[in-house]
Design an enzyme around this catalytic site. Structure first.
Site, short mmCIF file in Angstrom:
data_model
loop_
_atom_site.label_atom_id
_atom_site.label_comp_id
_atom_site.label_asym_id
_atom_site.label_seq_id
_atom_site.Cartn_x
_atom_site.Cartn_y
_atom_site.Cartn_z
N GLU A 425 41.00 15.05 60.95
CA GLU A 425 42.09 16.03 61.03
C GLU A 425 42.29 16.50 62.46
O GLU A 425 43.42 16.72 62.89
CB GLU A 425 41.82 17.22 60.10
CG GLU A 425 41.80 16.85 58.61
CD GLU A 425 43.05 16.11 58.14
OE1 GLU A 425 44.14 16.33 58.71
OE2 GLU A 425 42.94 15.29 57.22
N ASP A 501 48.01 7.61 56.00
CA ASP A 501 48.55 7.64 57.37
C ASP A 501 49.09 6.27 57.75
O ASP A 501 50.16 6.14 58.33
CB ASP A 501 47.45 8.03 58.36
CG ASP A 501 46.90 9.42 58.09
OD1 ASP A 501 47.63 10.24 57.52
OD2 ASP A 501 45.74 9.68 58.45
ZN ZN Z 1 45.16 11.57 58.15
#
Ligand code: ZN
Ligand code: ADP
Ligand code: MG
Length: 603
Positions: A425, A501
């Site tokens: 993160e 992602d």
């Molecule tokens: Zn991520």
């Protein structure tokens, strides 16, 4: 399928069964029974006879004889002594054959008529029951009301434009419709033609139903609403009958509004798709078009319809004189979001620390329904905690609940997973912080969400831009890569945690090359025409229209774009390794960092 449908289908099934039984009934039932004297007289004319069949139960002397004549007629008689008859036939030189009827056959012959009558009685009783039910349950609950429209008349509709926040242009466009409904004659005398049909287009939750209802409320006219899926029934013709009934009712109550929700359920482009209840939909749609063509423009009926997929509608419904006015209901911008929040916060006590503008800023992409839901969840949260006012942390946790999933602190996660998530993160966050077209960081969390994410980094978008630039898209890709890059730099191994992602990076890169004309080598050609993927048939007909060479080129361009972003993103994270470590440590300690806390790490 609805319950009612199931019942009717069941009844049809019974009816079919009865018919089948009738057809397979023993032949005898339809054969003339004759006396023994008559039998004798027939046997005296052997030239007329084509076949004689004797049926006998081997255990008793009695039996029956069936005579089939050359004229295809047949008679049947009971004979006291089969042996005697067969001897007589032999004497008269009439050929015959014997059938030994088993006990089972005989039993069946006796039982069948009984079973049949019982089934019939049951059928009739249940039919009568349904009719009685129709009387009690109001309309639509019985078989005879099949073709009635299912439109619901909104009683006591007090909504007005004041109850719809934002949507300024939309309301402006609909003002003249309100005027018209208030006084149709004025418009007729002026020779003005008011649209018969208005179609509202927008994603679910943007307030289409609300808007249509507000139009009716403003004009103070009846509001008949029906959903497109109500028209699509099992049986062909029902939908069309409902449409006819709906318009008949509306005409009797004009001026009024007919609102058809989810119109795409009936008005899909015809001639596409494979299979499905096509005929029914087409008939319903045709009836709708007939009805809309049928009433004169200034009768005082406005048909409003809502859909979230205008692209799949049949062009026929968009022709002049039908739904020729289209109002796009957009996703609210910051200002509208603030107003929607204010509207729904009216009856909720808010604490001093709640800043609606700030919430509006963090909720880009939320629809009106999402925002209402957000405040509602916050109110539930506050009430559950026994508070008197809704505080900031209630909003925050409602935000996570409605936006990302439920915060689950109780779930045990291993320290290793926590560490990896913290780095991951932070990787995103560093890029959000450093790249000017994305971010800044609003919050970083390594508390798992209800929907499977191990953590999240939430940017706080500064602006609501309509247009997205190439640079912005690249920054979005880089920020999405940050998680995996951080894992690579610090951890012994990489994890599957970045799959979402990676999907996003791929999606953006593909769109840039294949749709937005942002690759020099490919140029301004759209190679990705998948807008219609709902229609299998349409897609099959329009499959890939370019060769392998182009395909290779596209692949190369996508790869080059991704590699380029990857290199740049990695450089930025490498330059901030200290932040990566510090942030990770802090996250492991507090589980959640605000934007301010994170920004301090850069000093
Ligand atoms: Zn991520
Ligand atoms: P749609 O029909 O577009 O799916 P709805 O009209 O059913 O959306 O909206 C659902 C709810 O969301 C509404 O009842 C209302 O409470 C809220 N809502 C949506 N848009 C707005 C808005 N512009 N102003 C106020 N409330 C809104
Ligand atoms: Mg709706």
């Amino acid at each position: 399928m609805t319950k009612k449908n199931a019942k009717i289908q069941w009844m049809f099934f019974v009816l079919m069964a009865v018919m089948l039984l009738l057809l397979s009934m023993p032949f005898e039932i339809f054969t003339n029974k004759i006396s023994n004297e008559a039998l004798e007289s027939y046997l005296d004319k052997p030239e007329d006879i084509s076949e004689v069949r004797i049926e006998q139960n081997a255990e008793v002397p009695t039996g029956s004889v069936t005579i089939v004549f050359k004229s295809d007629e047949a008679v049947k008689a009971y004979v006291p002594d089969v042996n005697e008859l067969s001897m007589e036939l032999s004497e008269k030189n009439i050929d015959f054959y014997m059938e030994d009827i088993s006990r089972g056959g005989q039993v069946l012959g006796m039982v069948l008529p009984t079973v049949l009558s019982v089934v019939l009685v049951v059928f009739i009783i249940s039919f009568l029951n349904m009719r009685a039910g129709a009387g009690q349950g109001g309309r639509n609950s019985g078989m005879l009301n099949f073709g009635k429209s299912r439109a619901r008349l909104a009683v006591d509709n007090k909504l007005s434009f004041k109850d719809v926040s934002g949507l300024y242009e939309e309301k402006e466009e609909l003002k003249e419709v309100v005027e018209f409904l208030k006084n149709p004659l004025k418009f007729r005398d002026m020779g003005a033609r008011i649209p018969k049909g208005i179609i509202l287009v927008g994603v679910p939750g943007t307030g289409k139903t609300l808007l249509a209802k507000a139009v009716a409320g403003e004009a103070d006219v009846p509001f008949y609403s029906i959903s497109g899926s109500d028209f699509v029934e099992m049986y062909v013709g029902v939908g069309a009958a409902r449409v006819r009934d709906l318009f008949a009712e509306a005409k009797a109550n004009a001026p009024c509004i007919i609102f058809i929700d989810e119109i795409d359920a009936v008005a899909r482009r015809r001639g596409t798709g494979l299979g499905g209840s096509h005929d029914e939909r087409e008939q319903t749609l045709n009836q709708l078009l007939v009805e809309m063509d049928g009433f004169t423009p200034n009768l005082g009926i406005i048909v409003m319809a809502a859909t979230n997929r205008a692209d799949i509608l049949d062009p026929a419904i968009l022709r002049p004189g039908r739904f020729d006015r289209k109002v796009t209901v957009g996703i609210p911008d910051v200002k509208a979001r603030k107003e929607i929040l204010e509207l729904h916060a009216k009856n909720k006590p808010l604490g001093e620390d709640v800043d609606l503008l700030r919430i509006a800023r963090t909720t880009a992409g939320f629809t009106g329904a999402d925002l209402e839901n957000l405040l509602n969840e916050a109110a539930i949260e506050a009430a559950a905690k026994g508070k008197e006012k809704i505080g900031r942390e209630d909003i925050d946790s409602a935000f996570i609940k409605t936006g990302i999933g439920t915060e689950k602190k109780s779930k045990v996660i291993s320290d290793r997973d926590k560490r990896i998530t913290a780095y991951h993160e932070t990787g995103h966050a560093i890029l959000f912080h450093e790249l000017e077209d994305v971010g800044p960081v609003h919050m970083i969390s390594i508390i798992p969400t209800g929907e499977g994410a191990a953590g999240y980094t939430m940017p706080l978008p500064d602006k609501d831009d309509m247009m997205v630039t190439k640079g912005q898209l690249k920054h979005m890709m880089m920020a999405a890569m940050g998680g995996r890059i951080a894992e690579e730099l610090v951890c012994e191994d990489i994890t599957t945690g970045a799959s979402q992602d990676i999907r996003q990076v791929t999606k953006i890169a593909r769109a840039m090359v294949m749709q937005y004309g942002m690759s020099d080598k490919i140029g301004m050609i759209n190679y990705d025409d998948n807008g219609d993927d709902v229609f299998l048939g349409y897609d099959i007909a329009h499959s890939r229209s370019y060769g392998d060479e182009i395909l290779t080129l596209i692949d190369e361009e996508i790869r080059a774009l991704v590699d380029d972003c990857y290199r740049n993103a990695k450089e930025i994270i490498l330059a901030h390794r200290d932040v990566l470590e510090k942030s990770c440590r802090l996250l492991l300690e507090k589980e959640r960092l605000t934007g301010d806390e994170f920004n301090k790490l850069f000093e």
